[in-house]
Write an enzyme that holds these catalytic residues in place. Structure first.
Site, mmCIF file in Angstrom:
data_model
loop_
_atom_site.group_PDB
_atom_site.id
_atom_site.type_symbol
_atom_site.label_atom_id
_atom_site.label_comp_id
_atom_site.label_asym_id
_atom_site.label_seq_id
_atom_site.Cartn_x
_atom_site.Cartn_y
_atom_site.Cartn_z
ATOM 1 N N GLU A 167 -14.024 24.925 39.661
ATOM 2 C CA GLU A 167 -12.649 25.146 40.123
ATOM 3 C C GLU A 167 -11.720 24.035 39.666
ATOM 4 O O GLU A 167 -10.509 24.154 39.778
ATOM 5 C CB GLU A 167 -12.615 25.210 41.661
ATOM 6 C CG GLU A 167 -12.766 26.620 42.209
ATOM 7 C CD GLU A 167 -14.043 27.274 41.751
ATOM 8 O OE1 GLU A 167 -15.101 26.608 41.776
ATOM 9 O OE2 GLU A 167 -14.005 28.434 41.337
ATOM 10 N N ASP A 227 -14.118 35.381 39.261
ATOM 11 C CA ASP A 227 -14.896 34.229 39.753
ATOM 12 C C ASP A 227 -16.339 34.608 40.049
ATOM 13 O O ASP A 227 -16.914 34.177 41.059
ATOM 14 C CB ASP A 227 -14.241 33.616 41.014
ATOM 15 C CG ASP A 227 -14.910 32.330 41.453
ATOM 16 O OD1 ASP A 227 -15.188 32.171 42.657
ATOM 17 O OD2 ASP A 227 -15.206 31.492 40.585
ATOM 18 N N ASN A 260 -18.296 30.297 36.696
ATOM 19 C CA ASN A 260 -17.143 30.998 36.159
ATOM 20 C C ASN A 260 -16.354 30.127 35.192
ATOM 21 O O ASN A 260 -16.448 28.910 35.217
ATOM 22 C CB ASN A 260 -16.244 31.376 37.329
ATOM 23 C CG ASN A 260 -15.853 30.147 38.129
ATOM 24 O OD1 ASN A 260 -16.716 29.389 38.588
ATOM 25 N ND2 ASN A 260 -14.571 29.889 38.238
#
Lengths: 150, 656
Positions: free
Chosen positions: B234, B358, B316
């Site tokens: 992230e 994701d 991801n």
């Protein structure tokens, strides 16, 4: 080397964004520059909320309640990736929520300003590179979140 | 209960004496005595035989050599996934479907820490080890003395690391090998601790929180290499898997997820099942985007010693806003097979090219040898975030089957010829476009929470989610050390209204066998035993045992706080089988409680808050280790301990 390039590019991007915000605010609010708290005043903010001896008068945000500044603060909140940690509309995620009544580091303008400027030990980074004016706009936006809830 | 030799003699004497002295000397008396003796002997032999059977069946306490524990020793639990194949299956059967209803707390231990307890305790010989969430304290507990503290190791984990962890400050456990405990700290250190003394043997820093990196995964030790991966997908970090020399802690090799083949350790031996081309880790990205592309390695690693391959998946790509990164974005959301010695890739398969949702590829790869179409296939089973259960040839990476185990509307099917998912265009996410009711949500049909496999039932036991989401892409700029997400997400319960499930799945038939619905996502790990019992925990404070064949609930226990840990089973020094699990909610699913997030705003915790606004009505924060066992038989009450318990098992008249 690559890291340096990326970091420089990122910094350049940040500076571009910020200078546009700073300029807009300066032209529309010339008086505000004069009312910015001084460094000495900011240094006296009792971040823990507990003072031995007399407390200095609280520091005021030159943009408190200012709709333009709050709108800019909202844009900055996304542009500076505050919403990345604190979530869109500051619901909280990696960082705590900012619109509720629970304040770890205080909810006064001086507290919020310093939290952004200095960072805090449990993960809030220091955005010390931001011009003070920009941080006051962010402060106005953050304080407006709980004001809107009442 | 079983007769001793002197007891038998005594009994024989008594019998002799019962036939009175006058009678003994008569013919009738002698006959009577003889028949009595025969009777008595046969009875004794019968009882002896029973005792032999009982002794043979009962587990024998072993003085384990803690310097050389066998991976296959079912009495121990030396890595979170139990074994290299990641089965989480315990061969112990003292606790079984018939008696698990009587399971009780044997002892507990407070970790002294709050936040999500996703870890697995380890058991090596007569010691239990556990790593807490930040600040990642390592405790060694004495199993001979009901969990008395042997020693404590406290790393100096940087406070600021808390601000960089996307999904609560969790730690998924340590691993034991060769007299050492290995684990990762949130601030990117891998440490090796002497398992006997608690002394730090080496400490290697592998990443930088200023770049947004953290570490939460449990290492695995294969071929004298400690394999560890980073977190921070992230945050726009560049993902990698690193091998450290188990003795010295020096980096042996590092395989990046993105970038040119030489960084990804792709060479002439690389035989991907469906892809072709060089430097795909660069070519499938806009210029330089791969450098902050994500693909972190924060999940599970499994190992096949006979094929000499390790298997793991990558996270991801960054940012979530896919419009900012056209292309397949290799090798994010991919499963890699690599040589543990050199790190060179044997094959790689990308589960979700140009990921829109994701769907990290980091979930466990359970290594199984299955009889499919009258052939023994050496496969891996992988329940992906995208809601499909993949069974793949683990030597080549070719798909054997791929069927949905969860509610899915973003993919219509997986094309077994091309290996690519067939996407549903209407559900594609884009910048500045709100797409509603995307199933599964970003947390997937299943997230990190690992499934278990029983060789006795042939079934996989899957703890998982039933969630969908609304998602809108948002333009985001990269600022090092801050999240690089670019999405507004709000999750919600999936079809049916329940947010979690615990299912049994047949990997050969590729079908669900039974399913238990739960209120909240089942975010704990699964355990299954030779006793025919499967265990899992719920976020609303239940630890449950169910029949591994039928799914019938056999026992449940009310824990102090929600359970998201990985349950284990071990044989104690007293020869008894124990079950252990950590309670303490949090993790991504429990962030609303662990982080005191604002339940009035749906977007918190990357959208998870919207689906979990009521979690705080069911649990507060906590941090407790529970160790369960069957009670002593009534004639042998344990030292003053009364069997008071909050357990509610299947009908048993003695329970309060």
């Amino acid at each position: 080397m690559r890291t340096l390039l990326v970091a420089s590019a990122a910094s350049a991007a940040v500076v571009c964004i910020l200078s546009s915000f700073a300029q807009q605010t300066a032209t529309s609010n010339d008086q505000s520059a004069a009312r910015h708290p001084t460094s000495d005043q900011l240094l006296s903010v009792p971040v823990g909320g507990y003072v031995i001896g007399g407390a200095a008068p609280p520091v005021a945000n030159p943009y408190e309640g200012n709709k333009d500044a709050i709108a800019k603060g909202r844009q900055l909140f996304d542009a500076m990736n505050c919403s990345g940690c604190h979530a869109p509309e500051a619901g909280g995620g990696m960082g705590p929520p900012l619109g509720d009544e629970d304040w770890i580091y205080g909810n006064q303008p001086g507290d919020i300003f310093l939290t952004i400027k200095q960072g805090r030990p449990n993960g809030m980074p220091s955005f010390q590179g931001l011009p003070n004016d920009v941080i006051w706009q962010l402060t106005a936006y953050v304080r407006s979140l709980s004001a809107n809830r009442k | 209960m079983c007769p001793t030799r002197s007891g038998m003699l005594f009994a024989a004497m008594l019998e002799y004496l019962r036939v009175g002295p006058q009678q003994r000397d008569t013919q009738a008396g002698a006959e009577k005595l003889k028949s009595r003796r025969l009777e008595h002997m046969s009875r004794t032999i019968f009882i002896l035989a029973l005792c032999m059977a009982w002794i043979a069946g009962a587990p024998v306490a072993r003085a384990a050599d803690t310097t050389k524990p066998a991976v296959q020793d079912d009495g121990q639990w030396i890595m979170p996934a139990k074994d290299f194949a990641n089965t989480r299956f315990s061969g112990l059967d003292q606790i079984n479907a018939e008696n698990v209803g009587g399971l009780q707390v044997a002892w507990t231990f407070s970790t002294g820490v709050l936040h999500g307890h996703e870890g697995a305790p380890l058991v090596v010989g007569d010691t239990m080890y556990l790593v807490t969430p930040y600040p990642n304290i390592l405790y060694a507990l004495d199993l001979k003395h009901a969990g008395a503290l042997k020693w404590v190791y406290k790393p100096k984990t940087a406070r600021a690391a808390q601000g960089v962890a996307c999904c609560d400050v969790v730690n998924r456990g340590a691993a034991y090998a060769d007299g050492k405990i290995y684990f990762n700290t949130l601030d990117n250190h891998t440490v090796a601790i002497d398992a006997k003394t608690g002394k730090e043997l080496w400490n290697t820093q592998l990443g930088d929180i200023a770049k947004g990196e953290t570490m939460t995964m449990a290492p695995i030790v294969a071929k004298a290499k400690v394999l560890v991966g980073n977190s921070g997908g992230e945050m726009g970090v560049r993902g990698w898997l690193t091998a450290l020399d188990a003795k010295t802690g020096k980096i042996a090799w590092r395989a990046y997820t993105t970038g040119p083949d030489k960084d990804v350790l792709i060479g002439s031996d690389f035989k991907p099942p469906y892809e072709k081309g060089q430097d795909l880790g660069v070519q499938t990205w806009p210029a330089d985007a791969w450098k902050i592309g994500g693909g972190s390695v924060w999940g599970w690693v499994s190992y096949d010693p006979s094929a000499d391959l390790i298997y793991y998946g990558t996270s991801n790509p960054r940012p979530w806003n896919a419009d900012q990164r056209p292309g397949d974005n290799k090798w994010t959301t991919a499963i890699f097979a690599r040589s543990p010695e050199t790190g060179m890739a044997k094959w790689a398969y990308q589960l979700n090219p140009h990921d829109l949702y994701d769907y990290d590829g980091v979930n466990e790869n359970v290594l199984l040898d299955l009889n499919i179409d009258n052939q023994t296939r050496r496969v891996l089973a992988h329940a992906d975030r995208n809601g499909f259960m993949y069974v793949m040839d683990r030597l080549t990476g070719k798909l054997v089957s791929a069927e949905p185990y969860a509610n899915v509307n973003v993919i219509s099917r997986i094309d077994l010829e091309t290996g690519r998912p067939v996407m549903v265009e209407a559900k594609s996410t884009h910048q500045d476009k709100m797409v509603r009711d995307i199933c599964p949500a970003a947390s997937g049909g299943k997230d990190w929470q690992p499934m278990a496999f029983s060789p006795e039932t042939g079934l996989l036991y899957i703890p998982h989610n039933n969630l969908c989401m609304d998602m809108e892409g948002v333009r985001v700029g990269y600022i090092a050390g801050t999240p690089f997400v670019g999405a507004k997400v709000a999750m919600k319960a999936g079809p049916g209204g329940h947010r979690g499930e615990f299912d049994a799945w047949d990997p050969v038939k590729a079908k669900k066998v039974w399913s238990i619905k739960e209120e909240f996502p089942v975010w704990s790990g699964a355990l299954v035993t030779a006793g025919g019992v499967a265990f899992y925990g719920t976020m609303d404070r239940w630890f449950k045992a169910v029949d591994a064949k039928s799914g019938k609930e056999l026992w449940r226990f009310r824990t102090g706080s929600g359970v998201i840990g990985q349950p284990i089973s071990f044989r104690g020094p007293d020869g008894k089988q124990y079950i252990a699990v950590l309670s303490g909610p949090g993790g991504w699913a429990g962030a609303v409680v662990a982080g005191n997030l604002d339940t009035k705003i749906p977007y918190g915790a990357l959208g998870f808050v919207a689906a979990m606004t009521d979690l705080g009505e069911h649990t507060a924060q906590g941090g407790e280790l529970y160790v369960f066992a069957l009670p002593e038989p009534a004639t042998n009450q344990a030292r003053g301990a009364s069997p008071a318990t909050a357990a509610s098992p299947a009908p048993s008249p003695t329970q309060r």
